[in-house]
Design a protein around this motif. Structure first.
Motif, short mmCIF file in Angstrom:
data_model
loop_
_atom_site.label_atom_id
_atom_site.label_comp_id
_atom_site.label_asym_id
_atom_site.label_seq_id
_atom_site.Cartn_x
_atom_site.Cartn_y
_atom_site.Cartn_z
N VAL A 1 116.53 -1.46 -11.24
CA VAL A 1 115.29 -1.16 -10.53
C VAL A 1 114.13 -1.44 -11.48
O VAL A 1 114.09 -0.90 -12.58
N ALA A 2 113.23 -2.29 -11.04
CA ALA A 2 112.07 -2.63 -11.86
C ALA A 2 110.81 -2.07 -11.22
O ALA A 2 110.73 -1.91 -10.00
N HIS A 3 109.84 -1.77 -12.05
CA HIS A 3 108.58 -1.21 -11.59
C HIS A 3 107.45 -2.05 -12.17
O HIS A 3 107.25 -2.05 -13.39
N GLY A 4 106.74 -2.76 -11.31
CA GLY A 4 105.64 -3.61 -11.76
C GLY A 4 104.30 -2.99 -11.44
O GLY A 4 104.11 -2.39 -10.39
N PHE A 5 103.38 -3.12 -12.37
CA PHE A 5 102.02 -2.61 -12.20
C PHE A 5 101.07 -3.78 -12.49
O PHE A 5 100.66 -3.99 -13.64
N PRO A 6 100.74 -4.57 -11.45
CA PRO A 6 99.95 -5.78 -11.66
C PRO A 6 98.51 -5.53 -12.08
O PRO A 6 97.85 -6.44 -12.57
N ASP A 7 98.02 -4.32 -11.90
CA ASP A 7 96.67 -3.98 -12.32
C ASP A 7 96.69 -2.54 -12.82
O ASP A 7 96.98 -1.62 -12.06
N LEU A 8 96.40 -2.35 -14.09
CA LEU A 8 96.41 -1.01 -14.67
C LEU A 8 95.15 -0.21 -14.36
O LEU A 8 94.97 0.89 -14.87
N LEU A 9 94.29 -0.77 -13.53
CA LEU A 9 93.08 -0.09 -13.08
C LEU A 9 92.28 0.43 -14.27
O LEU A 9 91.97 -0.33 -15.17
N SER A 10 91.97 1.70 -14.30
CA SER A 10 91.14 2.21 -15.40
C SER A 10 91.90 2.29 -16.72
O SER A 10 91.32 2.60 -17.75
N TRP A 11 93.20 1.97 -16.72
CA TRP A 11 93.97 1.92 -17.96
C TRP A 11 93.99 0.53 -18.56
O TRP A 11 94.57 0.33 -19.63
N LYS A 12 93.40 -0.45 -17.91
CA LYS A 12 93.37 -1.79 -18.50
C LYS A 12 92.53 -1.77 -19.77
O LYS A 12 91.53 -1.06 -19.86
N ASP A 13 93.01 -2.51 -20.76
CA ASP A 13 92.32 -2.64 -22.05
C ASP A 13 92.18 -1.30 -22.79
O ASP A 13 91.22 -1.11 -23.55
N ARG A 14 93.11 -0.35 -22.58
CA ARG A 14 93.04 0.97 -23.23
C ARG A 14 94.28 1.34 -24.02
O ARG A 14 94.22 2.20 -24.88
N ILE A 15 95.42 0.78 -23.71
CA ILE A 15 96.69 1.25 -24.26
C ILE A 15 96.82 0.87 -25.74
O ILE A 15 96.65 -0.29 -26.11
N ALA B 1 96.20 -4.73 -22.86
CA ALA B 1 97.06 -4.74 -21.68
C ALA B 1 96.25 -4.55 -20.39
O ALA B 1 95.42 -3.65 -20.28
N ARG B 2 96.53 -5.42 -19.43
CA ARG B 2 95.91 -5.32 -18.11
C ARG B 2 96.93 -5.14 -17.00
O ARG B 2 96.59 -4.82 -15.89
N SER B 3 98.21 -5.38 -17.31
CA SER B 3 99.29 -5.14 -16.36
C SER B 3 100.54 -4.76 -17.14
O SER B 3 100.61 -4.95 -18.36
N MET B 4 101.52 -4.21 -16.42
CA MET B 4 102.69 -3.67 -17.10
C MET B 4 103.91 -3.81 -16.18
O MET B 4 103.80 -3.82 -14.95
N TYR B 5 105.08 -3.90 -16.82
CA TYR B 5 106.35 -4.00 -16.12
C TYR B 5 107.34 -3.10 -16.83
O TYR B 5 107.47 -3.16 -18.04
N ILE B 6 108.03 -2.24 -16.08
CA ILE B 6 109.02 -1.33 -16.66
C ILE B 6 110.36 -1.61 -16.01
O ILE B 6 110.46 -1.64 -14.77
#
Length: 181
Positions: free
Chosen positions: A121-135, A175-180
């Motif tokens: 099972v994969a979880h994609g987050f194509p837009d980290l919204l207010s978390w983009k450019d923060r991690i 980071a602007r998007s994430m995949y787990i």
């Protein structure tokens, strides 16, 4: 200035159209807006909740869900965690990201109630919204690994797979998007 009956009708029609468009716009979960808030995100329901950043995120997820949270750092036991079969309700932590190095500052924790966690099972987050450019640091849990991307839609330069990192180095705040998975 005098408004004619025809102009008033056009204005009313425009107001109806504008209201319709606003209700059709997709809603996206808000992220922490207060500088002292951390948040959790339920990947199954898209529900989000925020709390004081000084509180334990794991406890906050348990309080919000009424379920036991399973959060075994990836790599700490050599495999995926398994829930105690006597547990009625269980949720599983996928990953937590922080806006500072060394797991400090505000955080966003992603969890699921899917017992398969990341097995197939994969979880994609194509837009980290207010978390983009923060991690700046991240921890994956329960056998999951995380990839970060410097563009939206899990595109661009890739950082990962990562089970844990106290400092993303040159990828800090990129980071602007994430995949787990």
């Amino acid at each position: 200035m005098k408004t004619t009956h025809l102009e008033a009708g056009r204005l009313a029609a425009l107001a109806v159209i504008a209201a319709s468009v606003l209700t059709l716009l997709p809603t996206t979960p808000a992220a922490a807006t207060d500088s002292s808030e951390s948040c959790w995100y339920d990947v199954d329901t898209d529900e989000i909740g925020c709390f004081d950043a000084s509180l334990d995120p794991h406890e906050q997820i348990e309080l919000a869900t009424g379920a036991e949270l399973i959060a075994v750092p990836t790599g700490s036991n050599g495999g995926r965690s398994s829930a105690d079969s006597s547990t009625i309700a269980t949720v599983y932590l996928l990953a937590t990201v922080w806006d500072s190095t060394s797991y400090a500052g505000q955080s966003m924790s992603y969890y699921t109630s899917n017992a398969n966690i990341c097995a197939g099972v994969a979880h994609g987050f194509p837009d980290l919204l207010s978390w983009k450019d923060r991690i700046e640091s991240l921890q994956s849990y329960n056998g999951c690994v995380t990839w970060l991307y410097d563009d939206f839609g899990t595109l661009g330069l890739e950082y990962g797979p990562v089970s844990s990192s106290t400092n993303l180095g040159t990828f800090n705040n990129e980071a602007r998007s994430m995949y787990i998975e």
